[in-house]
Structure formats: structure tokens, C-alpha cells
Design a protein around this motif. Structure first.
Motif, PDB file in Angstrom:
ATOM      1  N   THR A 257     -16.265 -44.512 -38.848  1.00 24.96           N
ATOM      2  CA  THR A 257     -14.976 -43.872 -39.114  1.00 24.96           C
ATOM      3  C   THR A 257     -14.887 -42.517 -38.420  1.00 24.96           C
ATOM      4  OG1 THR A 257     -14.834 -44.970 -41.274  1.00 24.96           O
ATOM      5  CG2 THR A 257     -13.428 -43.043 -40.924  1.00 24.96           C
ATOM      6  N   ILE A 258     -15.975 -41.767 -38.448  1.00 27.98           N
ATOM      7  CA  ILE A 258     -16.001 -40.460 -37.779  1.00 27.98           C
ATOM      8  C   ILE A 258     -15.831 -40.626 -36.270  1.00 27.98           C
ATOM      9  CG2 ILE A 258     -17.458 -38.473 -37.215  1.00 27.98           C
ATOM     10  CD1 ILE A 258     -18.680 -38.768 -40.031  1.00 27.98           C
ATOM     11  N   PHE A 259     -16.563 -41.567 -35.679  1.00 27.48           N
ATOM     12  CA  PHE A 259     -16.426 -41.830 -34.243  1.00 27.48           C
ATOM     13  C   PHE A 259     -14.988 -42.182 -33.888  1.00 27.48           C
ATOM     14  CE2 PHE A 259     -21.113 -43.254 -33.475  1.00 27.48           C
ATOM     15  CZ  PHE A 259     -21.495 -41.930 -33.466  1.00 27.48           C
ATOM     16  N   THR A 260     -14.386 -43.052 -34.700  1.00 28.29           N
ATOM     17  CA  THR A 260     -13.017 -43.500 -34.428  1.00 28.29           C
ATOM     18  C   THR A 260     -12.033 -42.343 -34.541  1.00 28.29           C
ATOM     19  OG1 THR A 260     -13.542 -45.713 -35.283  1.00 28.29           O
ATOM     20  CG2 THR A 260     -11.216 -45.122 -35.111  1.00 28.29           C
ATOM     21  N   ALA A 261     -12.212 -41.511 -35.567  1.00 25.44           N
ATOM     22  CA  ALA A 261     -11.320 -40.368 -35.748  1.00 25.44           C
ATOM     23  C   ALA A 261     -11.427 -39.394 -34.576  1.00 25.44           C
ATOM     24  CB  ALA A 261     -11.652 -39.656 -37.063  1.00 25.44           C
ATOM     25  N   ILE A 262     -12.650 -39.097 -34.146  1.00 24.89           N
ATOM     26  CA  ILE A 262     -12.849 -38.194 -33.004  1.00 24.89           C
ATOM     27  C   ILE A 262     -12.213 -38.788 -31.753  1.00 24.89           C
ATOM     28  CG2 ILE A 262     -14.575 -37.189 -31.454  1.00 24.89           C
ATOM     29  CD1 ILE A 262     -16.437 -36.965 -33.885  1.00 24.89           C
ATOM     30  N   PHE A 263     -12.395 -40.084 -31.557  1.00 27.96           N
ATOM     31  CA  PHE A 263     -11.815 -40.755 -30.393  1.00 27.96           C
ATOM     32  C   PHE A 263     -10.288 -40.625 -30.390  1.00 27.96           C
ATOM     33  CE2 PHE A 263      -9.769 -44.694 -28.900  1.00 27.96           C
ATOM     34  CZ  PHE A 263     -10.119 -44.658 -27.562  1.00 27.96           C
ATOM     35  N   ILE A 264      -9.661 -40.905 -31.530  1.00 26.99           N
ATOM     36  CA  ILE A 264      -8.193 -40.853 -31.605  1.00 26.99           C
ATOM     37  C   ILE A 264      -7.695 -39.432 -31.404  1.00 26.99           C
ATOM     38  CG2 ILE A 264      -6.222 -41.173 -33.151  1.00 26.99           C
ATOM     39  CD1 ILE A 264      -7.705 -43.560 -34.349  1.00 26.99           C
ATOM     40  N   ILE A 265      -8.367 -38.455 -31.988  1.00 29.23           N
ATOM     41  CA  ILE A 265      -7.972 -37.054 -31.824  1.00 29.23           C
ATOM     42  C   ILE A 265      -8.041 -36.637 -30.359  1.00 29.23           C
ATOM     43  CG2 ILE A 265      -8.654 -34.669 -32.317  1.00 29.23           C
ATOM     44  CD1 ILE A 265      -9.529 -35.677 -35.110  1.00 29.23           C
ATOM     45  N   LEU A 266      -9.130 -36.995 -29.672  1.00 27.69           N
ATOM     46  CA  LEU A 266      -9.280 -36.633 -28.264  1.00 27.69           C
ATOM     47  C   LEU A 266      -8.253 -37.328 -27.389  1.00 27.69           C
ATOM     48  CD1 LEU A 266     -13.185 -36.612 -27.882  1.00 27.69           C
ATOM     49  CD2 LEU A 266     -11.643 -34.650 -27.923  1.00 27.69           C
ATOM     50  N   VAL A 267      -7.991 -38.593 -27.681  1.00 28.68           N
ATOM     51  CA  VAL A 267      -6.997 -39.342 -26.910  1.00 28.68           C
ATOM     52  C   VAL A 267      -5.618 -38.694 -27.049  1.00 28.68           C
ATOM     53  CG1 VAL A 267      -5.701 -41.505 -26.842  1.00 28.68           C
ATOM     54  CG2 VAL A 267      -8.192 -41.559 -26.886  1.00 28.68           C
ATOM     55  N   CYS A 268      -5.268 -38.313 -28.270  1.00 31.55           N
ATOM     56  CA  CYS A 268      -3.965 -37.681 -28.494  1.00 31.55           C
ATOM     57  C   CYS A 268      -3.909 -36.285 -27.878  1.00 31.55           C
ATOM     58  CB  CYS A 268      -3.674 -37.613 -29.995  1.00 31.55           C
ATOM     59  SG  CYS A 268      -3.424 -39.225 -30.782  1.00 31.55           S
ATOM     60  N   TYR A 269      -5.011 -35.550 -27.969  1.00 30.40           N
ATOM     61  CA  TYR A 269      -5.041 -34.186 -27.423  1.00 30.40           C
ATOM     62  C   TYR A 269      -4.859 -34.189 -25.904  1.00 30.40           C
ATOM     63  CZ  TYR A 269      -6.727 -29.516 -26.227  1.00 30.40           C
ATOM     64  OH  TYR A 269      -6.830 -28.239 -25.716  1.00 30.40           O
TER      65      TYR A 269
ATOM     66  N   LYS B 256      -3.530 -36.607 -24.264  1.00 32.81           N
ATOM     67  CA  LYS B 256      -2.357 -37.442 -23.979  1.00 32.81           C
ATOM     68  C   LYS B 256      -2.728 -38.652 -23.123  1.00 32.81           C
ATOM     69  CE  LYS B 256       0.813 -33.534 -24.397  1.00 32.81           C
ATOM     70  NZ  LYS B 256       1.871 -32.720 -23.752  1.00 32.81           N
ATOM     71  N   PHE B 257      -3.882 -39.246 -23.450  1.00 29.66           N
ATOM     72  CA  PHE B 257      -4.370 -40.433 -22.753  1.00 29.66           C
ATOM     73  C   PHE B 257      -4.032 -41.642 -23.621  1.00 29.66           C
ATOM     74  CE2 PHE B 257      -8.265 -41.553 -19.909  1.00 29.66           C
ATOM     75  CZ  PHE B 257      -7.440 -42.356 -19.145  1.00 29.66           C
ATOM     76  N   LEU B 258      -2.723 -41.804 -23.883  1.00 33.73           N
ATOM     77  CA  LEU B 258      -2.271 -42.721 -24.918  1.00 33.73           C
ATOM     78  C   LEU B 258      -2.490 -44.195 -24.571  1.00 33.73           C
ATOM     79  CD1 LEU B 258       1.001 -40.917 -26.066  1.00 33.73           C
ATOM     80  CD2 LEU B 258      -1.325 -40.696 -26.936  1.00 33.73           C
ATOM     81  N   ASN B 259      -2.703 -44.495 -23.299  1.00 36.09           N
ATOM     82  CA  ASN B 259      -3.013 -45.880 -22.934  1.00 36.09           C
ATOM     83  C   ASN B 259      -4.270 -46.384 -23.649  1.00 36.09           C
ATOM     84  OD1 ASN B 259      -0.826 -46.120 -21.264  1.00 36.09           O
ATOM     85  ND2 ASN B 259      -1.952 -45.782 -19.370  1.00 36.09           N
ATOM     86  N   LEU B 260      -5.176 -45.446 -23.931  1.00 32.93           N
ATOM     87  CA  LEU B 260      -6.407 -45.846 -24.604  1.00 32.93           C
ATOM     88  C   LEU B 260      -6.154 -46.275 -26.044  1.00 32.93           C
ATOM     89  CD1 LEU B 260      -9.051 -43.275 -23.292  1.00 32.93           C
ATOM     90  CD2 LEU B 260      -9.016 -45.745 -22.949  1.00 32.93           C
ATOM     91  N   LEU B 261      -5.065 -45.787 -26.647  1.00 32.62           N
ATOM     92  CA  LEU B 261      -4.701 -46.268 -27.982  1.00 32.62           C
ATOM     93  C   LEU B 261      -4.306 -47.737 -27.936  1.00 32.62           C
ATOM     94  CD1 LEU B 261      -2.679 -43.301 -29.535  1.00 32.62           C
ATOM     95  CD2 LEU B 261      -5.044 -43.970 -29.977  1.00 32.62           C
ATOM     96  N   ILE B 262      -3.606 -48.128 -26.874  1.00 33.40           N
ATOM     97  CA  ILE B 262      -3.251 -49.531 -26.702  1.00 33.40           C
ATOM     98  C   ILE B 262      -4.511 -50.375 -26.537  1.00 33.40           C
ATOM     99  CG2 ILE B 262      -2.027 -51.184 -25.228  1.00 33.40           C
ATOM    100  CD1 ILE B 262      -0.111 -48.926 -24.467  1.00 33.40           C
TER     101      ILE B 262
ATOM    102  N   VAL C 237      -5.731 -53.391 -29.084  1.00 33.22           N
ATOM    103  CA  VAL C 237      -6.052 -54.733 -28.588  1.00 33.22           C
ATOM    104  C   VAL C 237      -7.463 -55.126 -29.017  1.00 33.22           C
ATOM    105  CG1 VAL C 237      -6.471 -56.113 -26.510  1.00 33.22           C
ATOM    106  CG2 VAL C 237      -4.445 -54.664 -26.653  1.00 33.22           C
ATOM    107  N   MET C 238      -8.387 -54.165 -28.975  1.00 34.08           N
ATOM    108  CA  MET C 238      -9.755 -54.438 -29.422  1.00 34.08           C
ATOM    109  C   MET C 238      -9.771 -54.886 -30.877  1.00 34.08           C
ATOM    110  SD  MET C 238     -12.322 -52.952 -31.422  1.00 34.08           S
ATOM    111  CE  MET C 238     -12.133 -51.180 -31.419  1.00 34.08           C
ATOM    112  N   ILE C 239      -9.007 -54.211 -31.734  1.00 35.03           N
ATOM    113  CA  ILE C 239      -8.952 -54.560 -33.156  1.00 35.03           C
ATOM    114  C   ILE C 239      -8.431 -55.987 -33.335  1.00 35.03           C
ATOM    115  CG2 ILE C 239      -7.910 -54.024 -35.381  1.00 35.03           C
ATOM    116  CD1 ILE C 239      -9.922 -51.962 -34.577  1.00 35.03           C
ATOM    117  N   VAL C 240      -7.353 -56.306 -32.636  1.00 31.80           N
ATOM    118  CA  VAL C 240      -6.782 -57.656 -32.727  1.00 31.80           C
ATOM    119  C   VAL C 240      -7.788 -58.695 -32.246  1.00 31.80           C
ATOM    120  CG1 VAL C 240      -4.948 -59.177 -31.882  1.00 31.80           C
ATOM    121  CG2 VAL C 240      -4.421 -56.806 -32.480  1.00 31.80           C
ATOM    122  N   ALA C 241      -8.484 -58.386 -31.152  1.00 36.92           N
ATOM    123  CA  ALA C 241      -9.480 -59.316 -30.613  1.00 36.92           C
ATOM    124  C   ALA C 241     -10.605 -59.558 -31.616  1.00 36.92           C
ATOM    125  CB  ALA C 241     -10.051 -58.766 -29.298  1.00 36.92           C
TER     126      ALA C 241
END
Length: 257
Positions: free
Chosen positions: A190-202, A204-210, A214-218
Motif C-alpha cells: 500500500t505504501i509503495f502504491t501510494a508513493i507511486f500515485i503521488i509521484l505520478v500526479c506530481y 503529471k505523468f498521468l499515462n502511468l495511471l492508465i 490496466v494492470m489491476i484489471v489484468a
């Protein structure tokens, strides 16, 4: 602290070809940290290869197809082909069209069949092709994808590992499943995921959220598929997931940039 360091080096021993010439003590905490270190190992591997590709890209005239091949071969070298072995075994077992017991027996068979060879060749060709097409777009953000995709794929492997029962009560997967401290591993994930999402948003590398979605769905689809055809998780199925996810995520990247 000691267990986290031990777990980090255990991860290199179990999930890479990097030699760690040291006797490491295994207990529940160190095994938990071993699995928790898996995404970090992926990030280090990806960053190393991304840096190499960037340097080659900057100071040579090598074609993008050769760079894509070097990238795929480089990851095989760093992982020792461990996850590819799982993909091969999984393919042999699934395409045997036998019942669950027969498929599980084939997973344990060290021999490689025709379906395994064909499947792994197709997998590598697709990976090279997707990476080549992405490199052709000529965007420097591709280097970031090279670093991050192995990280995201291994987050997916941890999610699968945590949420799936093992197909057998014996074997390495069953042993490690019983050894990890589940709540602790969930917290770290959970910590890794939170850090990842925060960095992606900071950044603005929002493609990585997509890519992450997709990884979750897979993972959800793969859980259903392996439950239906194998009755649960095994070490080979976990490794196969890592390889399959990387190919899928490169396809997503190709359509996102």
C-alpha cells in the motif's frame, strides 16, 4: 532493519541472476521483506536498462529495433530467465488440454514441450515489437517507461500472490505463502502504491495511471483464469504473470503516447 536488508538481498538471490555470495538467514520477516523488495528490484533493473538505452541512444546510431532487442535480452540476463521459465511451463500445461491434475503435473515437469517454445517465442517477439514501436515515437519519456514498467508488473505479481490460494499444499509457492506476514506485506504494498500515485500526479505523468489501472484489471482476469484452469497459484504461474504483464503494459504504453 536487519530483516529488511536481508530480505532485499534474498530478493536478488531468488528473483535475479545477480550473484549474492552470502549466507542469508530466512525467517518470516525476512521472507516478507524479500517479496516486498520485488518491485524495488524491478525498478532497479528497469532503471539500469533505461540508463543504458539512453546512453546508447545518445552516443550511437543503433537502430531502434536493435535497441528493443537489447532491452529485452538485457532483462532476460538480469532475471536469469526465471519468469520466462514460468511462462514456458504455464504454456505447456495449459495447451495440454488436460484436467487440472495433469496441468499441475506438467508445471512440475522440468522438460520443455513444443507449446512452451512456441509461446515464449511469440511472447518475446511481441515484447520486442511493442518496445520498438514505442521507441520509434522518439519521445524521451520512453526511458521512464523502461524503468517503471518492471516495477508496476511486480506490484501486480505481489497482488496476485497475496490474493490467490496456492494450487497445491506443497512446493515453494505454498511454503512462501505460509511464511510471509500477510498484513505486513499488504502495508508495504500500500505504501509503495501510494508513493507511486503521488509521484505520478506530481510529475503529471498521468499515462502511468492508465497503465496501473490496466494492470489491476489484468490481475483480476488472470486470477479467474488460473483458478479455472489450475485451481490456484504456483511459482510458475506467478512468473508467467510477470512476463505477460510486461508485454501487456508495453502495449498500453504504445497506445498512450
Amino acid at each position: 532493519m536487519k530483516n529488511s536488508v536481508t530480505g532485499f538481498f534474498l530478493a536478488w538471490q531468488f528473483f535475479s541472476s545477480v550473484p549474492v555470495n552470502k549466507q542469508l538467514h530466512m525467517n518470516k520477516k525476512s521472507v516478507t521483506w524479500m517479496y516486498a523488495s520485488l518491485p524495488i528490484i524491478g525498478l532497479i533493473m528497469g532503471s539500469t536498462l533505461g540508463t543504458g538505452i539512453y546512453l546508447i541512444w545518445s552516443f550511437s546510431n543503433l537502430s531502434n529495433i536493435l535497441l528493443a532487442i537489447l532491452l529485452v535480452v538485457g532483462m532476460i540476463v538480469l532475471t536469469g530467465g526465471l519468469h520466462l521459465d514460468g511462462w514456458t511451463d504455464m504454456s505447456d500445461a495449459f495447451f495440454s488440454y488436460g484436467d487440472k491434475e495433469k496441468r499441475l503435473a506438467i508445471l512440475d515437469d522440468p522438460r520443455t514441450g513444443a507449446f512452451g517454445v512456441i509461446s515464449v517465442v511469440c511472447l518475446l517477439l511481441l515484447k520486442v515489437g511493442f518496445i520498438f514501436e514505442t521507441l520509434e515515437k522518439g519521445q524521451m519519456e520512453v526511458i521512464a517507461y523502461i524503468a517503471v514498467i518492471p516495477f508496476i508488473a511486480r506490484i501486480g505479481m505481489l497482488l496476485y500472490f497475496l490474493t490467490m490460494p496456492t494450487s497445491k499444499k506443497t512446493g515453494l509457492a505454498a511454503y512462501f505463502k505460509g511464511e510471509v506476514i500477510t498484513k505486513m506485506l499488504w502495508l508495504i504494498l500500500t505504501i509503495f502504491t501510494a508513493i507511486f500515485i503521488i509521484l505520478v500526479c506530481y510529475f503529471k505523468f498521468l499515462n502511468l495511471l492508465i497503465v496501473f489501472i490496466v494492470m489491476i484489471v489484468a490481475i483480476l482476469l488472470y486470477r479467474k483464469w488460473t483458478t479455472k484452469h489450475f485451481g490456484g497459484m504456483s511459482g510458475d504461474l506467478l512468473g508467467a504473470l510477470g512476463e505477460g504483464l510486461e508485454v501487456l503494459l508495453w502495449l498500453v504504453v504504445l497506445f498512450c503516447i
